[in-house]
Design a protein around this motif. Structure first.
Motif, PDB file in Angstrom:
ATOM      1  N   ARG A  58       9.741  -7.292  -7.668  1.00 53.73           N
ATOM      2  CA  ARG A  58       8.384  -7.828  -7.462  1.00 53.73           C
ATOM      3  C   ARG A  58       7.854  -7.158  -6.199  1.00 53.73           C
ATOM      4  O   ARG A  58       8.229  -7.518  -5.085  1.00 53.73           O
ATOM      5  N   LEU A  59       7.018  -6.153  -6.400  1.00 58.02           N
ATOM      6  CA  LEU A  59       6.542  -5.324  -5.298  1.00 58.02           C
ATOM      7  C   LEU A  59       5.239  -5.885  -4.733  1.00 58.02           C
ATOM      8  O   LEU A  59       4.308  -6.184  -5.483  1.00 58.02           O
ATOM      9  N   LYS A  60       5.195  -5.989  -3.405  1.00 63.42           N
ATOM     10  CA  LYS A  60       3.971  -6.438  -2.749  1.00 63.42           C
ATOM     11  C   LYS A  60       3.091  -5.222  -2.491  1.00 63.42           C
ATOM     12  O   LYS A  60       3.524  -4.246  -1.889  1.00 63.42           O
ATOM     13  N   GLU A  61       1.860  -5.322  -2.951  1.00 63.52           N
ATOM     14  CA  GLU A  61       0.929  -4.194  -2.925  1.00 63.52           C
ATOM     15  C   GLU A  61       0.788  -3.561  -1.538  1.00 63.52           C
ATOM     16  O   GLU A  61       0.718  -2.338  -1.423  1.00 63.52           O
ATOM     17  N   ALA A  62       0.765  -4.349  -0.504  1.00 62.95           N
ATOM     18  CA  ALA A  62       0.506  -3.832   0.841  1.00 62.95           C
ATOM     19  C   ALA A  62       1.694  -4.013   1.780  1.00 62.95           C
ATOM     20  O   ALA A  62       1.518  -4.100   2.993  1.00 62.95           O
ATOM     21  N   SER A  63       2.901  -4.074   1.244  1.00 65.84           N
ATOM     22  CA  SER A  63       4.077  -4.345   2.081  1.00 65.84           C
ATOM     23  C   SER A  63       5.193  -3.353   1.783  1.00 65.84           C
ATOM     24  O   SER A  63       6.247  -3.711   1.260  1.00 65.84           O
ATOM     25  N   ARG A  64       4.966  -2.107   2.123  1.00 63.66           N
ATOM     26  CA  ARG A  64       5.955  -1.071   1.833  1.00 63.66           C
ATOM     27  C   ARG A  64       7.296  -1.372   2.506  1.00 63.66           C
ATOM     28  O   ARG A  64       8.353  -1.210   1.892  1.00 63.66           O
ATOM     29  N   LYS A  65       7.239  -1.765   3.778  1.00 61.73           N
ATOM     30  CA  LYS A  65       8.475  -2.002   4.524  1.00 61.73           C
ATOM     31  C   LYS A  65       9.302  -3.097   3.872  1.00 61.73           C
ATOM     32  O   LYS A  65      10.521  -2.955   3.700  1.00 61.73           O
ATOM     33  N   ALA A  66       8.653  -4.195   3.483  1.00 55.79           N
ATOM     34  CA  ALA A  66       9.372  -5.300   2.844  1.00 55.79           C
ATOM     35  C   ALA A  66       9.941  -4.862   1.499  1.00 55.79           C
ATOM     36  O   ALA A  66      11.065  -5.244   1.141  1.00 55.79           O
TER      37      ALA A  66
ATOM     38  N   PRO B 135       7.417   2.830  -3.033  1.00 54.21           N
ATOM     39  CA  PRO B 135       7.633   1.400  -2.832  1.00 54.21           C
ATOM     40  C   PRO B 135       6.450   0.479  -3.114  1.00 54.21           C
ATOM     41  O   PRO B 135       6.562  -0.732  -2.881  1.00 54.21           O
ATOM     42  N   ILE B 136       5.305   0.991  -3.614  1.00 51.11           N
ATOM     43  CA  ILE B 136       4.180   0.072  -3.830  1.00 51.11           C
ATOM     44  C   ILE B 136       3.975  -0.271  -5.300  1.00 51.11           C
ATOM     45  O   ILE B 136       3.300  -1.244  -5.616  1.00 51.11           O
ATOM     46  N   GLY B 137       4.542   0.509  -6.205  1.00 46.68           N
ATOM     47  CA  GLY B 137       4.327   0.286  -7.630  1.00 46.68           C
ATOM     48  C   GLY B 137       3.150   1.095  -8.139  1.00 46.68           C
ATOM     49  O   GLY B 137       2.250   1.471  -7.386  1.00 46.68           O
ATOM     50  N   ASN B 138       3.169   1.392  -9.438  1.00 45.14           N
ATOM     51  CA  ASN B 138       2.106   2.177 -10.048  1.00 45.14           C
ATOM     52  C   ASN B 138       0.958   1.269 -10.463  1.00 45.14           C
ATOM     53  O   ASN B 138       1.065   0.482 -11.398  1.00 45.14           O
TER      54      ASN B 138
ATOM     55  N   GLU C  67       8.411  -3.164 -13.618  1.00 47.75           N
ATOM     56  CA  GLU C  67       8.072  -3.642 -12.275  1.00 47.75           C
ATOM     57  C   GLU C  67       7.063  -4.780 -12.370  1.00 47.75           C
ATOM     58  O   GLU C  67       6.400  -4.958 -13.398  1.00 47.75           O
ATOM     59  N   MET C  68       6.969  -5.542 -11.285  1.00 48.76           N
ATOM     60  CA  MET C  68       5.911  -6.528 -11.120  1.00 48.76           C
ATOM     61  C   MET C  68       5.214  -6.231  -9.806  1.00 48.76           C
ATOM     62  O   MET C  68       5.866  -5.885  -8.814  1.00 48.76           O
ATOM     63  N   ILE C  69       3.895  -6.352  -9.800  1.00 46.01           N
ATOM     64  CA  ILE C  69       3.128  -6.047  -8.590  1.00 46.01           C
ATOM     65  C   ILE C  69       2.248  -7.247  -8.249  1.00 46.01           C
ATOM     66  O   ILE C  69       1.542  -7.771  -9.105  1.00 46.01           O
ATOM     67  N   GLU C  70       2.328  -7.671  -7.001  1.00 41.03           N
ATOM     68  CA  GLU C  70       1.496  -8.789  -6.547  1.00 41.03           C
ATOM     69  C   GLU C  70       0.537  -8.317  -5.464  1.00 41.03           C
ATOM     70  O   GLU C  70       0.845  -7.392  -4.694  1.00 41.03           O
ATOM     71  N   ASP C  71      -0.637  -8.950  -5.408  1.00 39.64           N
ATOM     72  CA  ASP C  71      -1.622  -8.578  -4.398  1.00 39.64           C
ATOM     73  C   ASP C  71      -1.349  -9.315  -3.093  1.00 39.64           C
ATOM     74  O   ASP C  71      -0.328 -10.008  -2.948  1.00 39.64           O
ATOM     75  N   GLU C  72      -2.256  -9.186  -2.158  1.00 34.11           N
ATOM     76  CA  GLU C  72      -2.056  -9.782  -0.840  1.00 34.11           C
ATOM     77  C   GLU C  72      -2.012 -11.302  -0.894  1.00 34.11           C
ATOM     78  O   GLU C  72      -1.470 -11.955   0.004  1.00 34.11           O
ATOM     79  N   ASN C  73      -2.579 -11.886  -1.959  1.00 36.89           N
ATOM     80  CA  ASN C  73      -2.577 -13.344  -2.107  1.00 36.89           C
ATOM     81  C   ASN C  73      -1.360 -13.857  -2.859  1.00 36.89           C
ATOM     82  O   ASN C  73      -1.220 -15.063  -3.083  1.00 36.89           O
TER      83      ASN C  73
END
Length: 297
Positions: free
Chosen positions: A9-17, A44-47, A208-214
Motif C-alpha cells: 500500500r504505497l503512499k502517493e507522497a511518502s517515498r521514504k516511508a 516507490p510511489i506507484g504507477n 499495488e495499492m496507492i493511497e492519496d495524502e488523505n
C-alpha cells in the motif's frame, strides 16, 4: 526457488516511508528463504498514469522521476537488493535514454549488479500521449530456471506472451500497474488466466495499492499467481504483505514443465510474431494520432 511478491500500500507522497516498508518486507522474505523479491510498478510511489485524469500531473511525475540508469532510483534499488541479500526485480521505472523515455524493469543481483534490463514493449494510449517510447525486445531471466519477463500492458499482447512461452520460459513474472476502476482486478485476472491457458505456463504477477495524502485508495491492482490447473493459484489478501510462491511446487501443480520450447522452426515463428507485434503497434499509434488530429480540428 521461492519468490516473494511485495503487495504494498504505497503512499502517493511518502517515498521514504514506502522505501522503509519495502526494506522491512524484503528482510522478512529473505528470512523465509526467498531468492527473488518482486517490487510493484513505479516503486516507490506507484504507477499513477491510469489513475490521474489530469495528464498534467502525470507529466509532472515523468519530469520528476525520469532519469538515466544508473541514477538515484536505480541506486536505491541496488541498495535494497544488497541489503536484503536477494535478487530484486523492480519496475518499471522511468528511464531517460537520450531523447526517449522508457518504462524499464530491472533485475538486480544480491551483489548489486544489474543483470537484466527490460523496456516495456506494449505501451498504453496514455503512455503514448505522455511521450513514453516502447521497447523492442522480449526478455528472459535465468536463475534456477528460465523465466519470461513482462511489464504492465504486455499482459494484453498474445504475441509477446507467446514469444516468451516459445522461448522455453517455465513461467512469466511481471508487474501490473494500478487502475482506478473497481472491476479492473477481475479483468486483469481473466486476461492472465487466458494467457496461462494459451501458453500452458504459470504467471507470477505483482500489483499495488496507492493511497492519496488523505489515506483514500485512488488506484489498485491485484497481486496473484495463476496456474493451468488452479487458474488463480494464490492471491494476496492483505496490504503490505509478501505473497510467496515456490516455483518447484507451482510447476508441478501446473504441469508446465517441458511442455514448450520444443517447437520446430522456432526462429522463424518468433520472427513472425515480432513482426506482427510491431505492425500492430504501428497501426495503433496511427489511430491515436488520427484521433488527436480530429479532436484538434
Amino acid at each position: 526457488m521461492l519468490i516473494g511478491l511485495l503487495h504494498l500500500r504505497l503512499k502517493e507522497a511518502s517515498r521514504k516511508a514506502n522505501i522503509e516498508k519495502a526494506r522491512r518486507l524484503i528482510k522478512v522474505a529473505k528470512e523465509k528463504g526467498a531468492k527473488l523479491v518482486v517490487l510493484p510498478s513505479l516503486f516507490p510511489i506507484g504507477n499513477l498514469f491510469e489513475v490521474y485524469e489530469n495528464e498534467k500531473k502525470s507529466r509532472s511525475v515523468i519530469r520528476n522521476l525520469a532519469e538515466k540508469i544508473p541514477g538515484s532510483i536505480s541506486e536505491m534499488l541496488i541498495n535494497l537488493a544488497m541489503e536484503g541479500e536477494v535478487h530484486l526485480m523492480a519496475g518499471p521505472i522511468l528511464e531517460q535514454a537520450g531523447p526517449k523515455i522508457f518504462l524499464t524493469s530491472l533485475i538486480i543481483s544480491p551483489q548489486g549488479e544489474i543483470i537484466g534490463k527490460y523496456r516495456k514493449v506494449i505501451i498504453s494510449e496514455k503512455d503514448t500521449r505522455l511521450g513514453i517510447s516502447s521497447g523492442k525486445e522480449p526478455m528472459f531471466l535465468s536463475l534456477d530456471k528460465r523465466y519470461g519477463i513482462i511489464s504492465e500492458d504486455d499482459l494484453f499482447s498474445p504475441e509477446i506472451n507467446r514469444i516468451l512461452a516459445l522461448g522455453s520460459s517455465v513461467a512469466v513474472i511481471g508487474s501490473i500497474k494500478a487502475y482506478s476502476k473497481n472491476n479492473s482486478s477481475d479483468i486483469i485476472k481473466h486476461v492472465a488466466i487466458s494467457r496461462t491457458l494459451e501458453n500452458e505456463i504459470p504467471y507470477i504477477l505483482v500489483g499495488e495499492m496507492i493511497e492519496d495524502e488523505n489515506g483514500d485508495i485512488i488506484g489498485s491492482s491485484p497481486t496473484f499467481v495463476t496456474s493451468v490447473n488452479s487458474l488463480v493459484y494464490k492471491q494476496a489478501e492483505e496490504d503490505d504483505t509478501v505473497l510467496y510462491v515456490e516455483t518447484t511446487v507451482l510447476l508441478q501443480e501446473s504441469g508446465a514443465q517441458d511442455k514448450l520450447g520444443k517447437v520446430g522452426n522456432l526462429e522463424n515463428i518468433i520472427l513472425g510474431l515480432c513482426k506482427n507485434a510491431k505492425k500492430m503497434k504501428g497501426v495503433e499509434r496511427k489511430r491515436i494520432m488520427d484521433k488527436e488530429k480530429i479532436e484538434d480540428n
